[in-house]
Design a protein around this motif. Structure first.
Motif, PDB file in Angstrom:
ATOM      1  N   SER A 153      -1.272  -3.868  11.551  1.00  0.00           N
ATOM      2  CA  SER A 153       0.087  -3.996  11.449  1.00  0.00           C
ATOM      3  C   SER A 153       0.366  -3.924   9.703  1.00  0.00           C
ATOM      4  O   SER A 153      -0.172  -4.947   9.172  1.00  0.00           O
ATOM      5  CB  SER A 153       0.699  -5.188  12.049  1.00  0.00           C
ATOM      6  N   VAL A 154       1.436  -3.101   9.300  1.00  0.00           N
ATOM      7  CA  VAL A 154       1.654  -3.127   7.925  1.00  0.00           C
ATOM      8  C   VAL A 154       2.548  -4.525   7.983  1.00  0.00           C
ATOM      9  O   VAL A 154       3.671  -4.490   8.355  1.00  0.00           O
ATOM     10  CB  VAL A 154       2.495  -1.963   7.399  1.00  0.00           C
ATOM     11  N   VAL A 155       1.987  -5.641   7.196  1.00  0.00           N
ATOM     12  CA  VAL A 155       3.053  -6.838   7.085  1.00  0.00           C
ATOM     13  C   VAL A 155       3.681  -6.751   5.667  1.00  0.00           C
ATOM     14  O   VAL A 155       2.955  -6.140   4.694  1.00  0.00           O
ATOM     15  CB  VAL A 155       2.101  -8.138   7.053  1.00  0.00           C
ATOM     16  N   VAL A 156       4.637  -6.881   5.705  1.00  0.00           N
ATOM     17  CA  VAL A 156       5.691  -6.943   4.470  1.00  0.00           C
ATOM     18  C   VAL A 156       6.494  -7.978   3.922  1.00  0.00           C
ATOM     19  O   VAL A 156       6.694  -8.984   4.770  1.00  0.00           O
ATOM     20  CB  VAL A 156       6.501  -5.525   4.474  1.00  0.00           C
ATOM     21  N   GLY A 157       6.804  -8.355   2.675  1.00  0.00           N
ATOM     22  CA  GLY A 157       7.579  -9.420   2.296  1.00  0.00           C
ATOM     23  C   GLY A 157       9.020  -9.005   2.521  1.00  0.00           C
ATOM     24  O   GLY A 157       9.688  -8.368   1.698  1.00  0.00           O
ATOM     25  N   ASN A 158       9.319  -9.468   3.838  1.00  0.00           N
ATOM     26  CA  ASN A 158      10.611  -8.896   4.407  1.00  0.00           C
ATOM     27  C   ASN A 158      12.056  -9.165   3.620  1.00  0.00           C
ATOM     28  O   ASN A 158      12.740  -8.206   3.790  1.00  0.00           O
ATOM     29  CB  ASN A 158      10.863  -8.887   5.836  1.00  0.00           C
ATOM     30  N   GLU A 159      11.970 -10.194   3.011  1.00  0.00           N
ATOM     31  CA  GLU A 159      13.348 -10.491   2.515  1.00  0.00           C
ATOM     32  C   GLU A 159      13.646  -9.889   1.257  1.00  0.00           C
ATOM     33  O   GLU A 159      14.779  -9.958   0.531  1.00  0.00           O
ATOM     34  CB  GLU A 159      13.337 -12.087   2.082  1.00  0.00           C
ATOM     35  N   ASP A 160      12.650  -9.200   0.766  1.00  0.00           N
ATOM     36  CA  ASP A 160      12.820  -8.173  -0.383  1.00  0.00           C
ATOM     37  C   ASP A 160      12.602  -6.603   0.210  1.00  0.00           C
ATOM     38  O   ASP A 160      11.516  -6.097   0.033  1.00  0.00           O
ATOM     39  CB  ASP A 160      11.817  -8.371  -1.678  1.00  0.00           C
ATOM     40  N   GLY A 161      13.551  -6.090   0.488  1.00  0.00           N
ATOM     41  CA  GLY A 161      13.670  -4.991   1.428  1.00  0.00           C
ATOM     42  C   GLY A 161      13.069  -3.776   0.443  1.00  0.00           C
ATOM     43  O   GLY A 161      12.248  -2.709   1.138  1.00  0.00           O
ATOM     44  N   ILE A 182       5.279  -0.021   2.859  1.00  0.00           N
ATOM     45  CA  ILE A 182       5.181   0.841   3.845  1.00  0.00           C
ATOM     46  C   ILE A 182       4.678   2.351   3.502  1.00  0.00           C
ATOM     47  O   ILE A 182       3.941   2.918   4.109  1.00  0.00           O
ATOM     48  CB  ILE A 182       6.342   0.859   4.697  1.00  0.00           C
ATOM     49  N   ARG A 183       5.133   2.588   2.258  1.00  0.00           N
ATOM     50  CA  ARG A 183       5.007   3.999   1.878  1.00  0.00           C
ATOM     51  C   ARG A 183       3.667   4.126   1.201  1.00  0.00           C
ATOM     52  O   ARG A 183       2.871   5.143   1.623  1.00  0.00           O
ATOM     53  CB  ARG A 183       6.009   4.430   0.835  1.00  0.00           C
ATOM     54  N   LYS A 184       3.246   3.191   0.863  1.00  0.00           N
ATOM     55  CA  LYS A 184       1.824   2.937   0.414  1.00  0.00           C
ATOM     56  C   LYS A 184       0.814   2.983   1.497  1.00  0.00           C
ATOM     57  O   LYS A 184      -0.210   3.809   1.354  1.00  0.00           O
ATOM     58  CB  LYS A 184       1.510   1.600  -0.280  1.00  0.00           C
ATOM     59  N   ARG A 185       0.962   2.682   2.634  1.00  0.00           N
ATOM     60  CA  ARG A 185       0.281   2.741   3.852  1.00  0.00           C
ATOM     61  C   ARG A 185       0.524   3.976   4.709  1.00  0.00           C
ATOM     62  O   ARG A 185      -0.142   4.164   5.959  1.00  0.00           O
ATOM     63  CB  ARG A 185       0.334   1.235   4.944  1.00  0.00           C
ATOM     64  N   GLN A 200       2.194   0.223  13.299  1.00  0.00           N
ATOM     65  CA  GLN A 200       3.184  -0.451  13.182  1.00  0.00           C
ATOM     66  C   GLN A 200       3.710  -1.296  11.816  1.00  0.00           C
ATOM     67  O   GLN A 200       2.722  -1.610  11.203  1.00  0.00           O
ATOM     68  CB  GLN A 200       3.525  -1.318  14.386  1.00  0.00           C
ATOM     69  N   VAL A 201       4.858  -1.381  11.862  1.00  0.00           N
ATOM     70  CA  VAL A 201       5.375  -2.397  10.605  1.00  0.00           C
ATOM     71  C   VAL A 201       5.655  -3.674  11.352  1.00  0.00           C
ATOM     72  O   VAL A 201       6.609  -3.759  12.309  1.00  0.00           O
ATOM     73  CB  VAL A 201       6.628  -1.836   9.818  1.00  0.00           C
ATOM     74  N   LEU A 202       5.220  -4.870  10.695  1.00  0.00           N
ATOM     75  CA  LEU A 202       5.380  -6.204  11.478  1.00  0.00           C
ATOM     76  C   LEU A 202       6.343  -6.960  10.611  1.00  0.00           C
ATOM     77  O   LEU A 202       6.166  -7.346   9.598  1.00  0.00           O
ATOM     78  CB  LEU A 202       3.991  -6.864  11.522  1.00  0.00           C
ATOM     79  N   LEU A 203       7.404  -7.622  11.302  1.00  0.00           N
ATOM     80  CA  LEU A 203       8.484  -8.429  10.877  1.00  0.00           C
ATOM     81  C   LEU A 203       8.431  -9.518  11.949  1.00  0.00           C
ATOM     82  O   LEU A 203       7.727  -9.483  13.036  1.00  0.00           O
ATOM     83  CB  LEU A 203       9.669  -7.856  10.905  1.00  0.00           C
ATOM     84  N   LEU A 204       9.006 -10.548  11.488  1.00  0.00           N
ATOM     85  CA  LEU A 204       9.178 -11.765  12.258  1.00  0.00           C
ATOM     86  C   LEU A 204      10.538 -11.977  12.748  1.00  0.00           C
ATOM     87  O   LEU A 204      11.471 -11.650  12.266  1.00  0.00           O
ATOM     88  CB  LEU A 204       8.670 -13.093  11.719  1.00  0.00           C
ATOM     89  N   SER A 205      10.731 -12.729  14.037  1.00  0.00           N
ATOM     90  CA  SER A 205      12.321 -12.880  14.413  1.00  0.00           C
ATOM     91  C   SER A 205      12.966 -13.637  13.784  1.00  0.00           C
ATOM     92  O   SER A 205      14.393 -13.733  13.717  1.00  0.00           O
ATOM     93  CB  SER A 205      11.995 -13.277  15.978  1.00  0.00           C
TER      94      SER A 205
END
Length: 259
Positions: free
Chosen positions: A88-96, A103-106, A114-119
């Protein structure tokens, strides 16, 4: 004070037999995963969902660096060594914007599905700060997986902080409902026609009642958010709900409730 606000009976909510025989934390050994889970259960495809990844860290540069390193680690230690596993592509989600770059790198890398976010986040997931993530995921042809847990600095409940871990655990479904309602009413699905959402490990029995209530209010209230179609359309066509155990009680549990 260190550690989670609601300590669990087992570290990381793991099974007691999940510690690798060679040592290390639970879930850290590929060979033990193969022996204990993948092989005996004839698993053909497994999607890695790393949760302790730096997502939600307030230092956005640090968060992005840790997440990118976790993505490299998934390839080096897992997906490159067992073709049944995908990352899963994990991202620093608070900095869109920075998350979108990762995401584009991967994009196009077959190691990721998938791209992984948390709830739990600073704001509900339909808010504008997260829109660059959805744009990049749609471009890459990747669904967004929203896994239970996370920390945005807000209480798990709408009325404050609870006392017990069981309340936090039950609250996962509330967070997922908030996230999904926000995504629908902010028009994310209508803005991104090909985007798919996967709501992970927070049950699914709540989905019909949520869709019904959203539809009822959407039809009766003058304020409808940015949604141009009834909310149930977006939920049923674009969202998928997964859980590690099906909703509903076992026969023994039902008997104990009846007394």
């Amino acid at each position: 004070m260190e550690g989670p606000p609601y300590p669990k009976a087992q570290p990381n909510a793991s099974r007691r037999d999940a510690y690798p025989p060679e040592g290390g934390p639970q879930g850290s050994s590929l060979s033990f995963m193969q022996q204990q889970h993948l092989d005996p259960n004839n698993v053909m495809l497994g999607v890695l969902n790393p949760l302790a990844t730096g997502q939600g860290i307030r230092n956005h540069d640090l968060s992005a660096a840790i997440c990118s390193a976790i993505n490299d680690w998934q390839i080096e230690k897992w997906t490159s060594k067992d073709t049944r596993l995908k990352g899963s592509v994990v991202v620093g989600n608070e900095d869109g914007l920075t998350a979108a770059k990762e995401i584009r790198k991967r994009a196009g890398d077959k190691n990721f599905v998938q791209v992984l976010l948390l709830s739990r986040n600073v704001e509900p997931l339909g808010q504008r700060r997260y829109w660059p993530i959805y744009e990049a995921a749609e471009e890459a042809g990747l669904p967004i997986g929203v896994h239970a847990f996370g920390f945005g600095g807000n209480p798990i409940t709408a009325s404050g902080w609870p006392s017990f871990y069981i309340e936090e655990m039950v609250g996962h479904s509330q967070c997922q409902q908030t996230a999904l309602a926000s995504i629908v009413l902010e028009g994310v699905f209508e803005r991104h026609k090909k985007l798919k959402m996967v709501m992970i490990e927070a049950g699914f029995g709540w989905a019909p009642s949520l869709a019904w209530r959203l539809d009822k209010c959407w039809q009766r209230l003058e304020e409808r958010g940015a949604a141009r179609k009834t909310p149930a359309v977006g939920i049923y066509r674009r969202a998928r709900l997964l859980d590690h155990a099906a909703d509903g009680r076992s026969r023994a549990a039902r008997s104990s409730v009846r007394g």
